[in-house]
Design a protein around this motif. Structure first.
Motif, PDB file in Angstrom:
ATOM      1  N   GLY A 310       0.795  -1.214   0.000  1.00  0.00           N
ATOM      2  CA  GLY A 310       0.000   0.000   0.000  1.00  0.00           C
ATOM      3  C   GLY A 310       0.831   1.268   0.000  1.00  0.00           C
ATOM      4  N   LYS A 311       2.171   1.122   0.088  1.00  0.00           N
ATOM      5  CA  LYS A 311       3.072   2.279   0.045  1.00  0.00           C
ATOM      6  C   LYS A 311       3.937   2.172  -1.206  1.00  0.00           C
ATOM      7  CE  LYS A 311       3.119   2.417   5.113  1.00  0.00           C
ATOM      8  NZ  LYS A 311       3.944   2.234   6.334  1.00  0.00           N
ATOM      9  N   LEU A 312       5.153   1.643  -1.055  1.00  0.00           N
ATOM     10  CA  LEU A 312       6.002   1.431  -2.220  1.00  0.00           C
ATOM     11  C   LEU A 312       5.393   0.378  -3.148  1.00  0.00           C
ATOM     12  CD1 LEU A 312       8.707   2.050  -3.644  1.00  0.00           C
ATOM     13  CD2 LEU A 312       9.734   0.195  -2.294  1.00  0.00           C
ATOM     14  N   LEU A 313       4.748  -0.631  -2.553  1.00  0.00           N
ATOM     15  CA  LEU A 313       4.142  -1.708  -3.323  1.00  0.00           C
ATOM     16  C   LEU A 313       2.662  -1.397  -3.564  1.00  0.00           C
ATOM     17  CD1 LEU A 313       5.736  -4.791  -1.497  1.00  0.00           C
ATOM     18  CD2 LEU A 313       6.515  -3.675  -3.602  1.00  0.00           C
ATOM     19  N   GLN A 314       2.403  -0.767  -4.688  1.00  0.00           N
ATOM     20  CA  GLN A 314       1.021  -0.452  -5.082  1.00  0.00           C
ATOM     21  C   GLN A 314       0.779  -0.929  -6.504  1.00  0.00           C
ATOM     22  OE1 GLN A 314      -0.768   3.378  -4.435  1.00  0.00           O
ATOM     23  NE2 GLN A 314       0.580   3.855  -2.715  1.00  0.00           N
ATOM     24  N   PRO A 315      -0.496  -1.293  -6.821  1.00  0.00           N
ATOM     25  CA  PRO A 315      -1.614  -1.484  -5.906  1.00  0.00           C
ATOM     26  C   PRO A 315      -1.408  -2.707  -5.026  1.00  0.00           C
ATOM     27  CG  PRO A 315      -2.215  -2.196  -8.122  1.00  0.00           C
ATOM     28  CD  PRO A 315      -0.833  -1.627  -8.212  1.00  0.00           C
ATOM     29  N   PRO A 316      -2.248  -2.876  -3.947  1.00  0.00           N
ATOM     30  CA  PRO A 316      -3.422  -2.081  -3.591  1.00  0.00           C
ATOM     31  C   PRO A 316      -3.035  -0.722  -3.021  1.00  0.00           C
ATOM     32  CG  PRO A 316      -2.977  -3.690  -1.883  1.00  0.00           C
ATOM     33  CD  PRO A 316      -2.006  -3.984  -2.985  1.00  0.00           C
ATOM     34  N   ARG A 317      -3.956   0.212  -3.173  1.00  0.00           N
ATOM     35  CA  ARG A 317      -3.762   1.539  -2.611  1.00  0.00           C
ATOM     36  C   ARG A 317      -4.024   1.506  -1.104  1.00  0.00           C
ATOM     37  NH1 ARG A 317      -4.259   5.614  -6.993  1.00  0.00           N
ATOM     38  NH2 ARG A 317      -4.244   4.399  -8.930  1.00  0.00           N
ATOM     39  N   PRO A 318      -3.515   2.493  -0.370  1.00  0.00           N
ATOM     40  CA  PRO A 318      -3.655   2.469   1.093  1.00  0.00           C
ATOM     41  C   PRO A 318      -5.088   2.282   1.580  1.00  0.00           C
ATOM     42  CG  PRO A 318      -2.132   4.192   0.435  1.00  0.00           C
ATOM     43  CD  PRO A 318      -2.717   3.645  -0.832  1.00  0.00           C
ATOM     44  N   ASN A 319      -6.050   2.937   0.928  1.00  0.00           N
ATOM     45  CA  ASN A 319      -7.446   2.850   1.383  1.00  0.00           C
ATOM     46  C   ASN A 319      -8.091   1.505   1.018  1.00  0.00           C
ATOM     47  OD1 ASN A 319      -7.363   3.568  -1.362  1.00  0.00           O
ATOM     48  ND2 ASN A 319      -9.427   4.415  -1.286  1.00  0.00           N
ATOM     49  N   GLU A 320      -7.413   0.689   0.198  1.00  0.00           N
ATOM     50  CA  GLU A 320      -7.955  -0.610  -0.202  1.00  0.00           C
ATOM     51  C   GLU A 320      -7.272  -1.772   0.528  1.00  0.00           C
ATOM     52  OE1 GLU A 320      -6.977  -0.363  -4.278  1.00  0.00           O
ATOM     53  OE2 GLU A 320      -8.558   1.072  -4.777  1.00  0.00           O
ATOM     54  N   LEU A 321      -6.233  -1.465   1.287  1.00  0.00           N
ATOM     55  CA  LEU A 321      -5.404  -2.518   1.870  1.00  0.00           C
ATOM     56  C   LEU A 321      -6.171  -3.386   2.862  1.00  0.00           C
ATOM     57  CD1 LEU A 321      -2.522  -3.533   1.677  1.00  0.00           C
ATOM     58  CD2 LEU A 321      -1.929  -2.062   3.606  1.00  0.00           C
ATOM     59  N   ALA A 322      -7.076  -2.795   3.628  1.00  0.00           N
ATOM     60  CA  ALA A 322      -7.811  -3.544   4.642  1.00  0.00           C
ATOM     61  C   ALA A 322      -8.676  -4.654   4.029  1.00  0.00           C
ATOM     62  CB  ALA A 322      -8.676  -2.607   5.479  1.00  0.00           C
ATOM     63  N   LYS A 323      -9.149  -4.440   2.802  1.00  0.00           N
ATOM     64  CA  LYS A 323     -10.009  -5.429   2.144  1.00  0.00           C
ATOM     65  C   LYS A 323      -9.232  -6.389   1.251  1.00  0.00           C
ATOM     66  CE  LYS A 323     -13.981  -2.280   1.984  1.00  0.00           C
ATOM     67  NZ  LYS A 323     -14.966  -1.602   1.095  1.00  0.00           N
ATOM     68  N   PHE A 324      -7.924  -6.152   1.099  1.00  0.00           N
ATOM     69  CA  PHE A 324      -7.130  -6.964   0.187  1.00  0.00           C
ATOM     70  C   PHE A 324      -6.758  -8.285   0.852  1.00  0.00           C
ATOM     71  CE2 PHE A 324      -3.355  -7.942  -2.461  1.00  0.00           C
ATOM     72  CZ  PHE A 324      -3.933  -7.783  -3.706  1.00  0.00           C
ATOM     73  N   PRO A 325      -7.020  -9.422   0.195  1.00  0.00           N
ATOM     74  CA  PRO A 325      -6.738 -10.724   0.832  1.00  0.00           C
ATOM     75  C   PRO A 325      -5.240 -10.927   1.036  1.00  0.00           C
ATOM     76  CG  PRO A 325      -8.183 -10.964  -1.093  1.00  0.00           C
ATOM     77  CD  PRO A 325      -7.635  -9.572  -1.124  1.00  0.00           C
ATOM     78  N   PRO A 326      -4.857 -11.746   2.016  1.00  0.00           N
ATOM     79  CA  PRO A 326      -3.440 -12.088   2.185  1.00  0.00           C
ATOM     80  C   PRO A 326      -2.936 -12.905   0.999  1.00  0.00           C
ATOM     81  CG  PRO A 326      -4.829 -13.455   3.587  1.00  0.00           C
ATOM     82  CD  PRO A 326      -5.719 -12.403   3.007  1.00  0.00           C
ATOM     83  N   LEU A 327      -1.629 -12.821   0.735  1.00  0.00           N
ATOM     84  CA  LEU A 327      -1.050 -13.579  -0.363  1.00  0.00           C
ATOM     85  C   LEU A 327      -0.846 -15.037   0.047  1.00  0.00           C
ATOM     86  CD1 LEU A 327       1.655 -11.094  -1.753  1.00  0.00           C
ATOM     87  CD2 LEU A 327      -0.774 -11.261  -2.318  1.00  0.00           C
ATOM     88  N   ALA A 328      -1.211 -15.947  -0.829  1.00  0.00           N
ATOM     89  CA  ALA A 328      -1.044 -17.388  -0.590  1.00  0.00           C
ATOM     90  C   ALA A 328       0.006 -17.931  -1.554  1.00  0.00           C
ATOM     91  CB  ALA A 328      -2.375 -18.117  -0.779  1.00  0.00           C
ATOM     92  N   ARG A 329       0.801 -18.919  -1.115  1.00  0.00           N
ATOM     93  CA  ARG A 329       1.961 -19.412  -1.858  1.00  0.00           C
ATOM     94  C   ARG A 329       1.710 -20.782  -2.475  1.00  0.00           C
ATOM     95  NH1 ARG A 329       5.956 -22.837   0.341  1.00  0.00           N
ATOM     96  NH2 ARG A 329       7.945 -22.851  -0.805  1.00  0.00           N
ATOM     97  N   ILE A 330       2.188 -20.952  -3.736  1.00  0.00           N
ATOM     98  CA  ILE A 330       2.201 -22.255  -4.394  1.00  0.00           C
ATOM     99  C   ILE A 330       3.584 -22.449  -5.007  1.00  0.00           C
ATOM    100  CG2 ILE A 330       1.176 -23.720  -6.178  1.00  0.00           C
ATOM    101  CD1 ILE A 330      -1.390 -22.206  -5.924  1.00  0.00           C
ATOM    102  N   GLN A 331       4.192 -23.625  -4.754  1.00  0.00           N
ATOM    103  CA  GLN A 331       5.549 -23.912  -5.213  1.00  0.00           C
ATOM    104  C   GLN A 331       5.530 -24.810  -6.453  1.00  0.00           C
ATOM    105  OE1 GLN A 331       8.409 -26.791  -3.233  1.00  0.00           O
ATOM    106  NE2 GLN A 331       9.300 -24.852  -2.519  1.00  0.00           N
ATOM    107  N   PHE A 332       6.477 -24.579  -7.374  1.00  0.00           N
ATOM    108  CA  PHE A 332       6.583 -25.364  -8.599  1.00  0.00           C
ATOM    109  C   PHE A 332       8.044 -25.673  -8.902  1.00  0.00           C
ATOM    110  CE2 PHE A 332       2.887 -22.573  -9.067  1.00  0.00           C
ATOM    111  CZ  PHE A 332       1.888 -23.464  -9.430  1.00  0.00           C
TER     112      PHE A 332
END
Length: 373
Positions: A310-332
């Motif tokens: 929500g800061k250097l890493l956008q999007p999501p924008r700061p006002n959208e961060l609360a609704k943004f799902p956590p990142l999930a990992r898949i390995q290949f």
């Protein structure tokens, strides 16, 4: 419901039945606007009017049951099915289980947005690749064509194929949201009748709300259907200002990063790529040209994301961060050169034999496939 003396009225932009009583329901238009529309000979609902003139969107959505009912109805018809997919987002634009719903109806697969692929990519190879991918998910299309709804690329070839394969039947155009289906139909209408921008189009998911029937010369119909909601697409987690990042409008300029093992690339704040094990090597990214990519050490990646989302890493924008799902990992660990795909965002070409992980918001598909390029 608003009606003429003999039959209901439908919005020519999205297909919803016009009504003047519920501002929050599909098809609403104020009575005064309805009178003006009737006098002008073109009736749009308030939602389409605002979208067309002010780029404002009202959150009117169809349910999963609505789409299931629609697909079932298509299977009961005798028609040619034109399945429009987004070449830039094949996995995110395939309708799950479409081959079970179309019944015995023939399918013509149309790869849209071919203009956003790098110009060096051979179109014949893309067609073969699409055919292989379609077979892998159970579709057996009669033919595969490439087009660009935006600029009308090879539109005449598409029209000729539709006329050939429909053999006097109706034509149903289907696709998930955001593949450019209605834009393509507008191109067809413009080419055949001279009428411009009849159907409402936008980057917003779910613009078409009901079937829109366009008469053909022989008395049959070309039917635009609502975009099927594909919940694994990145678009459903972005605000209106950032939808352009998952719908490239210009040819992609691939970016290659030379990485050592245990390095991480953040694709804005939307996704993450970890190079876990392997020799120093290059990875090529196919993303919208405006999406910023940040490199860091794998050991610092979790902390970096927590501090910078929500800061250097956008999007999501700061006002959208609360609704943004956590990142999930898949390995290949692919055995051959492959694409690591983030549905609705883009892909990274990965060499054989290395171990990588893709991270995306929970619910967004991260998959591996044979390399397109």
């Amino acid at each position: 419901m608003a009606e003429t003396e003999t039959e209901p009225l439908y919005c020519i932009g999205c297909g919803a039945q016009i009504q003047t009583t519920d501002p929050n329901a599909a098809g609403y238009t104020p009575a005064s606007a309805l009178e003006k529309g009737l006098a002008a000979g073109e009736v749009y609902c308030q939602r389409c009017f605002r979208l067309r003139h002010y780029n404002e969107i009202s959150d009117v959505r169809l349910t999963d049951d609505d789409f299931l009912k629609l697909l079932t109805q298509i299977g009961e018809t005798d028609a040619l099915i034109v399945n429009v997919i987004d070449i830039f987002d094949f996995s995110g634009s395939i309708i799950p289980g479409l081959h079970r719903f179309v019944g015995k109806n023939p399918v013509l697969l149309v790869g849209n947005k071919v203009d956003v692929l790098p110009r060096s990519v051979k179109r014949s190879k893309v067609r073969r690749w699409l055919q292989e991918q379609a077979h892998a998910v159970g579709l057996r299309p009669l033919d595969v064509l490439l087009t660009s709804a935006k600029n009308g690329y090879e539109l005449d070839d598409l029209l000729a194929a539709i006329d050939k394969y429909r053999a006097g039947r109706d034509v149903y155009v289907v696709g998930v949201t955001n593949v450019g289906k209605s834009t393509l139909i507008n191109q067809i209408i413009k080419r055949t009748t001279g009428t411009q921008d009849l159907i409402t189009t936008s980057r917003f998911p779910g613009t078409t709300l009901d079937k829109i029937e366009i008469p053909l010369d022989d008395g049959r119909e070309l039917v635009d259907t609502p975009g099927i909601i594909h919940r694994e697409q990145m678009a459903y987690y972005l605000g209106p200002k950032d939808l352009r990042l998952v719908a490239p409008q210009k040819p992609i300029k691939p970016k290659t990063f030379q990485l050592n093992s245990e390095q991480t690339l953040f694709l804005g704040g939307l996704a993450r790529f970890d190079y876990e094990r392997g020799p120093h090597t290059g990875f090529t990214l196919y993303l919208d040209n405006n999406l910023l990519v940040h490199r860091t050490k794998l050991s610092n990646a979790d902390d970096f994301y927590e501090r910078q989302a929500g800061k250097l890493l956008q999007p999501p924008r700061p006002n959208e961060l609360a609704k943004f799902p956590p990142l999930a990992r898949i390995q290949f660990t692919p055995k051959v050169k492959s694409d690591l795909v983030f549905a609705g965002l883009g892909w990274i070409t990965v060499p054989a034999g290395v171990t990588v992980s893709g991270w995306a918001p929970e619910g967004v598909a991260v998959t591996i496939r044979p390399a397109l390029i």
